[in-house]
Design a protein around this motif. Structure first.
Motif, short mmCIF file in Angstrom:
data_model
loop_
_atom_site.label_atom_id
_atom_site.label_comp_id
_atom_site.label_asym_id
_atom_site.label_seq_id
_atom_site.Cartn_x
_atom_site.Cartn_y
_atom_site.Cartn_z
N TYR A 1 0.85 -1.19 0.00
CA TYR A 1 0.00 0.00 0.00
C TYR A 1 0.88 1.24 0.00
O TYR A 1 1.92 1.26 0.64
N GLU B 1 0.18 5.70 -0.45
CA GLU B 1 -0.65 6.83 -0.86
C GLU B 1 -0.10 7.35 -2.17
O GLU B 1 1.10 7.39 -2.40
N GLU B 2 -1.01 7.76 -3.04
CA GLU B 2 -0.59 8.21 -4.37
C GLU B 2 0.33 9.42 -4.32
O GLU B 2 1.13 9.62 -5.23
N LYS B 3 0.24 10.20 -3.26
CA LYS B 3 1.10 11.39 -3.18
C LYS B 3 2.57 11.01 -3.09
O LYS B 3 3.44 11.83 -3.32
N TYR B 4 2.86 9.73 -2.76
CA TYR B 4 4.25 9.27 -2.69
C TYR B 4 4.73 8.62 -3.98
O TYR B 4 5.85 8.14 -4.06
N ASP B 5 3.86 8.59 -5.00
CA ASP B 5 4.21 7.99 -6.28
C ASP B 5 5.06 8.98 -7.08
O ASP B 5 4.58 10.05 -7.47
#
Length: 200
Positions: free
Chosen positions: A155, A157-161
């Motif tokens: 898992y 969060e998309e902000k860490y992509d």
């Protein structure tokens, strides 16, 4: 007195936990979707296109040889009775030998293409790993995880992509290094075909 000692211990424990939580929050992490990266990385696309073109070029020449062989085999079947048993045995042995040679040539071509593509792909993957490592250091990440076919993160969060950033920077770097001209690729493929022809 006992109550105050318990309260002090509890307060120290809470402060300690809060301190550890604060330390954990300061660790900066991100992840890269490696499958998506390789789909959108220009060098990976170019490498795939290069070997597809090379395979098609080499395959066309081999296919011409196979078609020639099929025509001879068809003629052999029509002429076998007319030319006698001795001729049929000799010609059959020749055709069998040619069929085996064509099979070996096809296997050698595929092996050579896989080996060459593997070397270039390994080099590209090493370059990407080094780039991501440098990117992580430069941008203050404690960890950069990889997702994709070999999932190493369950898992995020998309902000860490950071996949888009890494892909864009890799593509910019690849463009600035200068790509091989398409003519060079065709010339290489032609040399390979000539080498296969000489082996026959």
């Amino acid at each position: 007195m006992k109550k105050s000692i318990v309260l002090i211990a509890l307060a120290v424990s809470i402060i300690s936990c809060n301190q550890k939580a604060a330390d954990v929050k300061e660790i900066k992490t991100a992840y890269v979707d490696t499958s998506k990266l390789m789909e959108e990385y220009t060098e990976a696309k170019d490498l795939e296109a290069k070997y597809k073109a090379k395979s098609e070029e080499m395959g066309r020449e081999l296919e011409a040889e196979i078609n020639k062989f099929k025509a001879e085999a068809s003629n052999f079947q029509r002429n076998a009775q007319a030319n006698g048993q001795a001729w049929a045995q000799q010609k059959g042995a020749e055709l069998s030998k040619r069929e085996q040679q064509l099979s070996y040539a096809q296997e050698a071509m595929l092996r050579q293409l896989r080996q060459e593509q593997g070397v270039e792909a390994d080099s590209m993957v090493s370059k990407v790993k080094k780039f991501i490592k440098d990117y992580g250091k430069k941008n203050g990440y404690a960890y950069v995880f990889g997702t994709g076919e070999a999932v190493s993160i369950l898992y995020a969060e998309e902000k860490y992509d950071i996949t888009k950033d890494v892909t864009k920077l890799l593509n910019d770097q690849y463009k600035s290094e200068g790509k091989k001209e398409e003519g060079d690729v065709k010339a290489e493929a032609k040399k390979e075909l000539e080498a296969i022809e000489k082996k026959k």
